[in-house]
Motif scaffolding. Structure first.
Motif, short mmCIF file in Angstrom:
data_model
loop_
_atom_site.label_atom_id
_atom_site.label_comp_id
_atom_site.label_asym_id
_atom_site.label_seq_id
_atom_site.Cartn_x
_atom_site.Cartn_y
_atom_site.Cartn_z
N ALA A 222 0.96 -0.54 0.43
CA ALA A 222 0.01 -0.27 -0.03
C ALA A 222 0.81 1.30 -0.30
O ALA A 222 1.93 0.79 0.70
CB ALA A 222 -0.69 -0.01 1.43
N GLU A 223 0.53 2.12 -0.39
CA GLU A 223 1.28 3.57 -0.76
C GLU A 223 0.69 4.37 -0.98
O GLU A 223 -0.19 4.74 -1.71
CB GLU A 223 2.01 3.76 -1.90
CG GLU A 223 2.96 4.65 -1.96
CD GLU A 223 3.84 4.96 -1.11
OE1 GLU A 223 3.91 5.97 -0.13
OE2 GLU A 223 4.15 4.17 -0.14
N PRO A 224 0.34 5.10 0.65
CA PRO A 224 0.57 4.85 1.58
C PRO A 224 -0.31 4.48 2.48
O PRO A 224 -1.31 4.14 2.12
CB PRO A 224 0.71 6.87 2.48
CG PRO A 224 -0.33 6.73 2.20
CD PRO A 224 -1.08 6.63 0.62
N PRO A 225 0.59 2.80 3.40
CA PRO A 225 0.00 2.02 4.15
C PRO A 225 -1.22 2.75 5.15
O PRO A 225 -0.79 4.15 5.27
CB PRO A 225 0.93 1.93 5.06
CG PRO A 225 2.18 2.22 4.68
CD PRO A 225 2.31 3.23 3.27
N ALA A 226 -2.15 2.25 5.34
CA ALA A 226 -2.69 3.41 6.26
C ALA A 226 -2.17 2.75 7.42
O ALA A 226 -2.01 2.25 8.15
CB ALA A 226 -3.78 1.90 6.76
N PRO A 227 -2.41 4.29 8.40
CA PRO A 227 -1.57 4.36 9.35
C PRO A 227 -2.11 3.59 11.05
O PRO A 227 -0.71 2.99 11.36
CB PRO A 227 -1.79 5.23 10.18
CG PRO A 227 -2.25 6.26 8.82
CD PRO A 227 -3.10 5.60 7.94
N ARG A 228 -2.63 2.94 11.10
CA ARG A 228 -3.26 1.86 12.06
C ARG A 228 -2.36 0.20 11.19
O ARG A 228 -1.97 -0.24 12.63
CB ARG A 228 -4.31 1.91 12.21
CG ARG A 228 -4.81 0.67 13.25
CD ARG A 228 -6.15 0.02 13.00
NE ARG A 228 -6.33 -0.75 14.32
CZ ARG A 228 -6.65 -1.98 14.32
NH1 ARG A 228 -5.94 -2.18 13.02
NH2 ARG A 228 -6.24 -2.92 15.83
N GLU A 229 -2.49 0.22 9.74
CA GLU A 229 -1.88 -1.42 9.88
C GLU A 229 -0.08 -0.72 9.80
O GLU A 229 0.17 -1.83 10.40
CB GLU A 229 -2.83 -1.78 9.10
CG GLU A 229 -3.67 -1.59 8.91
CD GLU A 229 -4.17 -2.26 9.53
OE1 GLU A 229 -3.73 -3.80 10.17
OE2 GLU A 229 -5.82 -2.12 10.37
N LEU B 43 2.20 -3.23 12.11
CA LEU B 43 3.84 -3.90 11.61
C LEU B 43 4.63 -3.65 12.40
O LEU B 43 5.10 -3.85 12.73
CB LEU B 43 3.80 -3.07 10.32
CG LEU B 43 4.85 -4.13 9.54
CD1 LEU B 43 5.19 -5.37 9.28
CD2 LEU B 43 5.23 -3.63 8.07
N MET B 44 5.44 -1.93 12.35
CA MET B 44 6.30 -1.40 12.45
C MET B 44 6.81 -1.77 14.58
O MET B 44 7.66 -2.17 15.13
CB MET B 44 5.82 -0.66 13.01
CG MET B 44 5.65 0.91 11.93
SD MET B 44 7.09 0.79 10.80
CE MET B 44 7.80 2.26 11.93
N ALA B 45 5.21 -1.96 15.29
CA ALA B 45 5.05 -2.88 16.99
C ALA B 45 6.04 -4.23 16.58
O ALA B 45 6.65 -4.20 17.56
CB ALA B 45 4.09 -2.54 17.48
#
Length: 422
Positions: A79-86, A90-92
Motif C-alpha cells: 500500500a502507498e501510503p499504508p493505512a496508519p493503523r496497520e 507492523l512497526m511494533a
C-alpha cells in the motif's frame, strides 16, 4: 508528527516517584546495539553480569539494526501510503522481536528473563497512529514480573490506548519508554546504551577531536537534541526533567566516557559558555507572499500549516506582505503549499539544499557574547545566512547544506571545544 512536551505525561504513584530503587537497573539498548545475533548475545552476557551482582534489571529495546526501515519498505509493497493503523501494527513487531530474542539469550545463560510488549508492561498511550504519547504507566505489572524473573525485557516505542488499540510513539519512542519506566519504577537513573561514548561537543563523524560532555543539564540537552544531535530525543529528555530522572548515555559495549543528563550541570552553570555544536542537513526556507492589507493573513497561514503538520521555525517578516520561515526534515511540502495557494491566494517559494548549525550553551547573549564570533566564522568562510535565530541558550544559523561540515569544524575550533590531547 511528534507531540509537544506539554503532551507528555506519566501518571505515577507518588511514593514510587520519590523513592529511588537502588537495586534496580533500568537500561535501554538501541537497534545498533542489537543488530546481529552475536550482538544480542553480547548484550545478554553484559546483562548477566548485572544479575550476578545482585541487581534486578528492566531493559527497553529498539528494533534490531535496520528492521524499522525494512518494515516500512515491506508496507510499501502492499500500500502507498499504508493505512496508519496497520502500519503501527507492523512497526511494533520490530521491538517485540528484539525483546523476545534477548529474553531467550538471557534464559540460555541461566538468567530468568521474560519479554513484554508495551501493553503487557502497563504502558498506556493516547494520540494518533505513529504519534502516540505516554499518558500512564502501571508499575505493578513489571513489579509482579520481577518477583519471578531477574530481568524484564520491554519492547520500546509502543503501548495501548484506552480503547485497546496498539499505538507506536514515533521518533525517539524507545528512549521515551525507558525514561517513563524509570520514573514509574523509581530507578536511580535511566541508562541509554548506544553506539557512542556519551554526548560529544559535536558530531564525531565531522569533527574527529570532539570531547565528551561529562554532565549536562536537561535544558542544554533538550537544545542539543532538538537542533540535530541524535544521541537522545528531546521528548525523552523533557520527560526526564519533568520527573527528575537522571539519564546516563553510554556506549553499549565499549567502556569509556559517559554523559549524565540531570538538573545540575556544574558549578559553572549560568556562566557564559559554549557546550556543543549541533547541526541539521535537511532544512528548507519558505517565502510566502500574502496581502499586506489583511492583518489576519499571517495567523491564517500558520494555522493552515499546523493543520497540515508543518512546523515552521525561524519566522520573520521582511516586509508587511511577506512571511519567511524554515522547515526541518524531508517530508513533502508540496501539498501544504498548494493548499496555501488555494485557500489564501498566497504565492510561495521554497528554497532547497539548506542546513543549519547551532551553537548551544548558557548565557550566550551575555557579555562578552558569542554571536559576534559566530558571525565572524561565517564571514571568514564566506557562508551566506538566509535566516538566523538567537537566544540565551542557542544561536542557530541557516546556511547552504554543502557548507555545514566545514562550518561545524570551524565553530568547534573557534569556541575551544577540541579535546585536549596534551
Amino acid at each position: 508528527m511528534v507531540k509537544s512536551s506539554q503532551d507528555l505525561d506519566v501518571s505515577l504513584d507518588p511514593p514510587l516517584r520519590k523513592a529511588r530503587n537502588e537495586g534496580l537497573v533500568i537500561r535501554k539498548y538501541g537497534g545498533s546495539s542489537l543488530a546481529t545475533p552475536e550482538m544480542v548475545s553480547a548484550v545478554a552476557a553484559e546483562v548477566a553480569t548485572l544479575v550476578e551482582a545482585g541487581d534486578r534489571v528492566v531493559l527497553v529495546v529498539s528494533a534490531m539494526g535496520d528492521t524499522t526501515d525494512r518494515l516500512i519498505a515491506l508496507a510499501g509493497e502492499f500500500a502507498e501510503p499504508p493505512a496508519p493503523r496497520e502500519l503501527d501494527q507492523l512497526m511494533a513487531t520490530g521491538e517485540q522481536v528484539s525483546a523476545s530474542v534477548l529474553a531467550m539469550a538471557l534464559t540460555e545463560r541461566g538468567v530468568q528473563a521474560v519479554s513484554l510488549s508495551g501493553d503487557q508492561a502497563g504502558i498506556e498511550v493516547s494520540g494518533e497512529p505513529g504519534a502516540g504519547t505516554i499518558v500512564r504507566v502501571d508499575p505493578a505489572k513489571i513489579i509482579a514480573r520481577l518477583r519471578d524473573a531477574r530481568v524484564v525485557v520491554v519492547a520500546g516505542f509502543q503501548g495501548r490506548d484506552a480503547n485497546g488499540e496498539l499505538l507506536t510513539l514515533g521518533r525517539g519512542g524507545s528512549d521515551t519508554t525507558a525514561v517513563a519506566l524509570a520514573a514509574a519504577l523509581g530507578g536511580a537513573e535511566c541508562e541509554i546504551c548506544t553506539d557512542v561514548h556519551g554526548v560529544r561537543t559535536a558530531d564525531p563523524r565531522i569533527v574527529p577531536d570532539t570531547r565528551p560532555v561529562q554532565t549536562i543539564s536537561y535544558d542544554a540537552m533538550v537544545e542539543l537534541a532538538g537542533l540535530g544531535a541524535r544521541v537522545l530525543h528531546p521528548r525523552s529528555v523533557e520527560l526526564a526533567r519533568r520527573h527528575g530522572v537522571a539519564v546516563r548515555v553510554t556506549h553499549s559495549s565499549d567502556p569509556g566516557p559517559s554523559t549524565v543528563v540531570t538538573a545540575e550541570e556544574s558549578p559553572l552553570e549560568g556562566a557564559p559558555r559554549v557546550i556543543g555544536i549541533a547541526h541539521e542537513r535537511d532544512v528548507r526556507l519558505v517565502r510566502v507572499e500574502v496581502s499586506a492589507s489583511d492583518p489576519d493573513q499571517y495567523a491564517r497561514v500558520l494555522t493552515l500549516l499546523a493543520r497540515c503538520g508543518v512546523k515552521p521555525e525561524n519566522l520573520s517578516w521582511p516586509d508587511p506582505g511577506e512571511l519567511r520561515f524554515t522547515v526541518r526534515g524531508s517530508d513533502p511540502l508540496g501539498p501544504p503549499i498548494t493548499e496555501l495557494a488555494m485557500e489564501l491566494d498566497a504565492r510561495s517559494t521554497v528554497f532547497e539544499e539548506l542546513g543549519s548549525v547551532s551553537v548551544v550553551g548558557t548565557a550566550l547573549l551575555d557579555p562578552p557574547g558569542f554571536l559576534p564570533e559566530l558571525l565572524r566564522v561565517l564571514a571568514d568562510h564566506r557562508v551566506t545566512v538566509p535566516a538566523m535565530t538567537t537566544s540565551q541558550s542557542r544561536l542557530t544559523a541557516v546556511i547552504p547544506a554543502d557548507a555545514v561540515d566545514t562550518t561545524v569544524r570551524a565553530l568547534h575550533e573557534s569556541f575551544g571545544l577540541a579535546e585536549d590531547r596534551t
